[in-house]
Design a protein around this motif. Structure first.
Motif, mmCIF file in Angstrom:
data_model
loop_
_atom_site.group_PDB
_atom_site.id
_atom_site.type_symbol
_atom_site.label_atom_id
_atom_site.label_comp_id
_atom_site.label_asym_id
_atom_site.label_seq_id
_atom_site.Cartn_x
_atom_site.Cartn_y
_atom_site.Cartn_z
ATOM 1 N N MET A 82 0.831 -1.206 0.000
ATOM 2 C CA MET A 82 0.000 0.000 0.000
ATOM 3 C C MET A 82 0.863 1.253 0.000
ATOM 4 N N SER A 114 0.846 3.973 -2.965
ATOM 5 C CA SER A 114 0.342 5.316 -2.691
ATOM 6 C C SER A 114 1.004 6.326 -3.619
ATOM 7 N N ILE A 160 -3.663 4.098 -4.558
ATOM 8 C CA ILE A 160 -4.777 4.371 -3.660
ATOM 9 C C ILE A 160 -4.989 5.874 -3.511
ATOM 10 N N ILE A 199 -10.881 2.009 -3.467
ATOM 11 C CA ILE A 199 -9.729 1.762 -2.601
ATOM 12 C C ILE A 199 -9.899 0.441 -1.861
ATOM 13 N N HIS A 241 -9.209 -2.373 -4.179
ATOM 14 C CA HIS A 241 -7.777 -2.509 -4.434
ATOM 15 C C HIS A 241 -7.070 -3.175 -3.250
ATOM 16 N N VAL A 242 -7.414 -2.771 -2.020
ATOM 17 C CA VAL A 242 -6.806 -3.381 -0.837
ATOM 18 C C VAL A 242 -7.192 -4.855 -0.747
#
Length: 246
Positions: free
Chosen positions: A63, A67, A78, A87, A90-91
């Motif tokens: 992550m 970023s 993100i 988001i 994606h996580v």
């Protein structure tokens, strides 16, 4: 073991996590389980993790890398995703990939599974604050009026007080007190959950990190809450009518 709670209020979002990680009673460590990403005025993201430490650290590291602006491989950032839903998606995909990668490696077999669960919350400009619970499989659910808070880790001891006392209109100060009671109950029942605690209070539409604080073992307010709650419980118990025996 771990205990983390994310709560949705009318005023915003409240997050609290413990920091104890153990691999047996003789191998106890302190690891941060709450992480933040921020673009002031545009978005704030908070993530709390529970489960296999190697898995959760890998997800957090990815992550952090993601970023940054999207790279040549087309992996989204993100910080560029248009909504909290994207988001969370994606996580979840990243968590699933990390678990699959760990389980697919050849070599020694771990005694514990590589699974992990995540609480993700925050706000992207143009949308409301949102709170998600992400499962090891990568899928997720969102908090709503009927389910306004999520717990991960050792959840059973701290849930009753949340269910009984939660009010969506409560102030941040009241929410912190409620979560401290929930954590105190868990700490007393399970030695694998422990201080210090990390806390984040996010106010709706502020689009910046709110109060972030670490509650240390020597914190006098937490000690006062813990002892006071015990006394009030004993008083309430004594005030209830006794059961009549034949």
């Amino acid at each position: 073991m771990t205990y983390c709670v994310g709560m949705r209020l009318e005023r915003g979002l409240v997050f609290m996590s413990d920091t104890r990680t153990n691999a047996g009673v003789d191998n106890i460590s302190v690891f941060k389980k709450m992480f933040h990403w921020e673009v002031p005025g545009e978005r704030v993201i908070t993530m709390m993790t529970a489960g296999n430490l190697a898995t959760t650290q890998s997800v957090v590291s990815l992550m952090n890398e993601r970023s940054l602006p999207a790279d040549e491989r087309g992996i989204p950032s993100i910080m560029e995703a248009p909504s909290m839903f994207q988001i969370a998606k994606h996580v979840g995909e990243t968590l699933r990939e990390v678990i699959a990668d760990h389980e697919g490696q050849k070599g020694l077999i771990a005694d514990s599974a590589f699974g992990a669960t995540i609480i993700l919350g925050g706000q992207v400009r143009g949308g409301p604050p949102r709170l998600f619970l992400i499962y090891p499989e990568g899928n997720f659910v969102e908090a709503c009026d009927d389910t306004p808070f999520f717990q991960i880790g050792e959840t059973k001891y701290g849930k009753p007080i949340l269910v009984r006392a939660y009010d969506p209109s409560m102030r941040f100060e009241e929410a912190v007190k409620l979560l401290m009671l929930s954590f105190d109950s868990t700490l007393k029942a399970n030695l694998s959950v422990g201080l210090p605690l990390d806390m984040h209070l996010y106010e709706t539409d502020s689009l910046k990190l709110g109060q972030c604080r670490r509650i240390e073992p020597e914190d006098s307010f937490f000690a006062e809450i813990s002892s006071g709650w015990g006394e009030k419980l004993r008083e309430a118990f004594a005030a209830l009518p006794d059961y009549t025996l034949d």
